[in-house]
Design a protein around this motif. Structure first.
Motif, PDB file in Angstrom:
ATOM      1  N   PHE A   1     -46.127 -99.361 -13.688  1.00  0.00           N
ATOM      2  CA  PHE A   1     -47.286 -98.763 -13.035  1.00  0.00           C
ATOM      3  C   PHE A   1     -48.267 -99.797 -12.513  1.00  0.00           C
ATOM      4  O   PHE A   1     -49.408 -99.477 -12.217  1.00  0.00           O
ATOM      5  CB  PHE A   1     -47.976 -97.816 -14.019  1.00  0.00           C
ATOM      6  N   GLY A   2     -47.829-101.028 -12.419  1.00  0.00           N
ATOM      7  CA  GLY A   2     -48.682-102.108 -11.958  1.00  0.00           C
ATOM      8  C   GLY A   2     -48.572-103.277 -12.916  1.00  0.00           C
ATOM      9  O   GLY A   2     -47.885-103.208 -13.932  1.00  0.00           O
ATOM     10  N   ARG A   3     -49.240-104.346 -12.582  1.00  0.00           N
ATOM     11  CA  ARG A   3     -49.170-105.562 -13.405  1.00  0.00           C
ATOM     12  C   ARG A   3     -49.548-105.252 -14.853  1.00  0.00           C
ATOM     13  O   ARG A   3     -50.636-104.763 -15.125  1.00  0.00           O
ATOM     14  CB  ARG A   3     -50.103-106.621 -12.830  1.00  0.00           C
ATOM     15  N   ASP A   4     -48.625-105.534 -15.747  1.00  0.00           N
ATOM     16  CA  ASP A   4     -48.832-105.342 -17.182  1.00  0.00           C
ATOM     17  C   ASP A   4     -49.204-103.904 -17.545  1.00  0.00           C
ATOM     18  O   ASP A   4     -49.997-103.678 -18.453  1.00  0.00           O
ATOM     19  CB  ASP A   4     -49.899-106.308 -17.714  1.00  0.00           C
ATOM     20  N   MET A   5     -48.613-102.939 -16.867  1.00  0.00           N
ATOM     21  CA  MET A   5     -48.864-101.533 -17.171  1.00  0.00           C
ATOM     22  C   MET A   5     -47.597-100.709 -16.951  1.00  0.00           C
ATOM     23  O   MET A   5     -46.829-100.989 -16.039  1.00  0.00           O
ATOM     24  CB  MET A   5     -49.959-100.949 -16.280  1.00  0.00           C
ATOM     25  N   ALA A   6     -47.442 -99.710 -17.795  1.00  0.00           N
ATOM     26  CA  ALA A   6     -46.374 -98.729 -17.603  1.00  0.00           C
ATOM     27  C   ALA A   6     -46.954 -97.358 -17.915  1.00  0.00           C
ATOM     28  O   ALA A   6     -47.909 -97.234 -18.684  1.00  0.00           O
ATOM     29  CB  ALA A   6     -45.196 -99.027 -18.523  1.00  0.00           C
ATOM     30  N   LEU A   7     -46.367 -96.341 -17.304  1.00  0.00           N
ATOM     31  CA  LEU A   7     -46.761 -94.968 -17.572  1.00  0.00           C
ATOM     32  C   LEU A   7     -45.659 -94.325 -18.401  1.00  0.00           C
ATOM     33  O   LEU A   7     -44.520 -94.214 -17.956  1.00  0.00           O
ATOM     34  CB  LEU A   7     -46.963 -94.198 -16.270  1.00  0.00           C
ATOM     35  N   LEU A   8     -45.992 -93.933 -19.631  1.00  0.00           N
ATOM     36  CA  LEU A   8     -45.058 -93.236 -20.502  1.00  0.00           C
ATOM     37  C   LEU A   8     -45.202 -91.750 -20.227  1.00  0.00           C
ATOM     38  O   LEU A   8     -46.284 -91.184 -20.388  1.00  0.00           O
ATOM     39  CB  LEU A   8     -45.369 -93.557 -21.971  1.00  0.00           C
ATOM     40  N   MET A   9     -44.114 -91.120 -19.811  1.00  0.00           N
ATOM     41  CA  MET A   9     -44.144 -89.723 -19.391  1.00  0.00           C
ATOM     42  C   MET A   9     -43.258 -88.867 -20.284  1.00  0.00           C
ATOM     43  O   MET A   9     -42.153 -89.269 -20.618  1.00  0.00           O
ATOM     44  CB  MET A   9     -43.655 -89.597 -17.947  1.00  0.00           C
ATOM     45  N   GLY A  10     -43.769 -87.699 -20.650  1.00  0.00           N
ATOM     46  CA  GLY A  10     -42.955 -86.721 -21.342  1.00  0.00           C
ATOM     47  C   GLY A  10     -43.065 -86.721 -22.852  1.00  0.00           C
ATOM     48  O   GLY A  10     -42.634 -85.767 -23.491  1.00  0.00           O
ATOM     49  N   VAL A  11     -43.596 -87.772 -23.421  1.00  0.00           N
ATOM     50  CA  VAL A  11     -43.738 -87.842 -24.883  1.00  0.00           C
ATOM     51  C   VAL A  11     -45.098 -88.421 -25.241  1.00  0.00           C
ATOM     52  O   VAL A  11     -45.649 -89.241 -24.510  1.00  0.00           O
ATOM     53  CB  VAL A  11     -42.627 -88.705 -25.540  1.00  0.00           C
ATOM     54  N   GLU A  12     -45.620 -87.983 -26.366  1.00  0.00           N
ATOM     55  CA  GLU A  12     -46.840 -88.587 -26.908  1.00  0.00           C
ATOM     56  C   GLU A  12     -46.454 -89.963 -27.448  1.00  0.00           C
ATOM     57  O   GLU A  12     -45.441 -90.077 -28.137  1.00  0.00           O
ATOM     58  CB  GLU A  12     -47.400 -87.738 -28.049  1.00  0.00           C
ATOM     59  N   PRO A  13     -47.212 -90.993 -27.160  1.00  0.00           N
ATOM     60  CA  PRO A  13     -46.839 -92.306 -27.672  1.00  0.00           C
ATOM     61  C   PRO A  13     -46.954 -92.375 -29.190  1.00  0.00           C
ATOM     62  O   PRO A  13     -47.897 -91.842 -29.767  1.00  0.00           O
ATOM     63  CB  PRO A  13     -47.840 -93.247 -27.003  1.00  0.00           C
ATOM     64  N   ASP A  14     -45.967 -93.005 -29.798  1.00  0.00           N
ATOM     65  CA  ASP A  14     -45.999 -93.228 -31.234  1.00  0.00           C
ATOM     66  C   ASP A  14     -47.250 -94.038 -31.564  1.00  0.00           C
ATOM     67  O   ASP A  14     -47.607 -94.962 -30.825  1.00  0.00           O
ATOM     68  CB  ASP A  14     -44.736 -93.989 -31.641  1.00  0.00           C
ATOM     69  N   THR A  15     -47.903 -93.720 -32.654  1.00  0.00           N
ATOM     70  CA  THR A  15     -49.151 -94.409 -33.028  1.00  0.00           C
ATOM     71  C   THR A  15     -48.944 -95.903 -33.259  1.00  0.00           C
ATOM     72  O   THR A  15     -49.879 -96.678 -33.104  1.00  0.00           O
ATOM     73  CB  THR A  15     -49.767 -93.766 -34.283  1.00  0.00           C
ATOM     74  N   LYS A  16     -47.720 -96.316 -33.586  1.00  0.00           N
ATOM     75  CA  LYS A  16     -47.436 -97.739 -33.807  1.00  0.00           C
ATOM     76  C   LYS A  16     -47.580 -98.567 -32.527  1.00  0.00           C
ATOM     77  O   LYS A  16     -47.775 -99.775 -32.586  1.00  0.00           O
ATOM     78  CB  LYS A  16     -46.044 -97.921 -34.399  1.00  0.00           C
ATOM     79  N   LEU A  17     -47.506 -97.923 -31.382  1.00  0.00           N
ATOM     80  CA  LEU A  17     -47.638 -98.660 -30.115  1.00  0.00           C
ATOM     81  C   LEU A  17     -49.052 -99.209 -29.947  1.00  0.00           C
ATOM     82  O   LEU A  17     -49.252-100.221 -29.271  1.00  0.00           O
ATOM     83  CB  LEU A  17     -47.275 -97.762 -28.928  1.00  0.00           C
ATOM     84  N   ALA A  18     -50.035 -98.555 -30.551  1.00  0.00           N
ATOM     85  CA  ALA A  18     -51.435 -98.981 -30.417  1.00  0.00           C
ATOM     86  C   ALA A  18     -51.685-100.349 -31.031  1.00  0.00           C
ATOM     87  O   ALA A  18     -52.695-100.987 -30.740  1.00  0.00           O
ATOM     88  CB  ALA A  18     -52.353 -97.940 -31.052  1.00  0.00           C
ATOM     89  N   LYS A  19     -50.774-100.814 -31.859  1.00  0.00           N
ATOM     90  CA  LYS A  19     -50.880-102.155 -32.446  1.00  0.00           C
ATOM     91  C   LYS A  19     -50.628-103.233 -31.387  1.00  0.00           C
ATOM     92  O   LYS A  19     -51.099-104.351 -31.517  1.00  0.00           O
ATOM     93  CB  LYS A  19     -49.844-102.266 -33.565  1.00  0.00           C
ATOM     94  N   HIS A  20     -49.891-102.866 -30.342  1.00  0.00           N
ATOM     95  CA  HIS A  20     -49.449-103.832 -29.335  1.00  0.00           C
ATOM     96  C   HIS A  20     -50.032-103.601 -27.943  1.00  0.00           C
ATOM     97  O   HIS A  20     -49.863-104.434 -27.056  1.00  0.00           O
ATOM     98  CB  HIS A  20     -47.921-103.806 -29.220  1.00  0.00           C
TER      99      HIS A  20
END
Length: 181
Positions: free
Chosen positions: A73-92
């Motif tokens: 979705f642009g430099r250093d960005m992605a769009l996660l579609m269709g699922v709620e992000p796992d809370t562990k992703l917030a660490k990174h």
């Protein structure tokens, strides 16, 4: 008190079918921007793979599949579609809910590339822009995300506020391509 009714971005605008092509609204559900913290790219990709079965996409690529996809979705960005992000992703990564911000449509059928060729300055021929390829680009006069999701199918996204313009521009191009054939 007034009762508010939620409406999709393309409410009463779609579907449109012309000359063997169809333009339909997609309901991707949850949509979250993932922006990795400095030095956390690889760790985020591993966490995303473990939690959702897909890696963080490289530039101009999408990973996953219909129903659960990560789109560059642009430099250093992605769009996660269709699922709620796992809370562990917030660490990174920074996680930002974009679920109500985008109009998402699917353009499908023989001639879809010709329709988009009238609107975007991107070479969408299948030998160049393969399934899983994506681009943030101008679509006529608005910014969009265009992803090839099938041999003759594209997912197109614009800001929700531009939904009516998107449908108008794609329909007009569909009419022109259909009239040519």
């Amino acid at each position: 008190m007034a009762e508010l009714i939620a409406k999709s971005p393309c409410d009463r605008l779609l579907p449109v079918t012309l000359g063997g092509m169809s333009l339909t609204e997609e309901q991707p559900g949850s949509m979250w921007v993932l922006a990795p913290f400095k030095g956390q790219d690889k760790a985020l990709s591993k966490a995303l793979e473990a939690a959702h079965g897909m890696a963080f996409p490289a530039a101009n690529r999408a990973t996953g599949k219909a129903g659960s996809r990560a789109v560059w979705f642009g430099r250093d960005m992605a769009l996660l579609m269709g699922v709620e992000p796992d809370t562990k992703l917030a660490k990174h990564a920074a996680l930002t809910d974009q679920s109500d911000a985008w109009a998402v449509v699917r353009l499908d059928g023989a001639g879809a590339e010709d329709v988009l060729a009238r609107l975007v300055p991107v070479d969408l021929r299948p030998q160049v822009f393969k399934r899983g390829h994506t681009a943030r680009t101008e679509l006529k006069h608005m910014m969009a995300s265009v992803t090839r999701i099938g041999p003759q199918a594209f997912q197109v996204m614009v800001f929700r506020s531009m939904a009516k313009t998107l449908v108008h521009d794609l329909k007009t191009a569909m009419e022109a391509v259909t009239a040519r054939g």
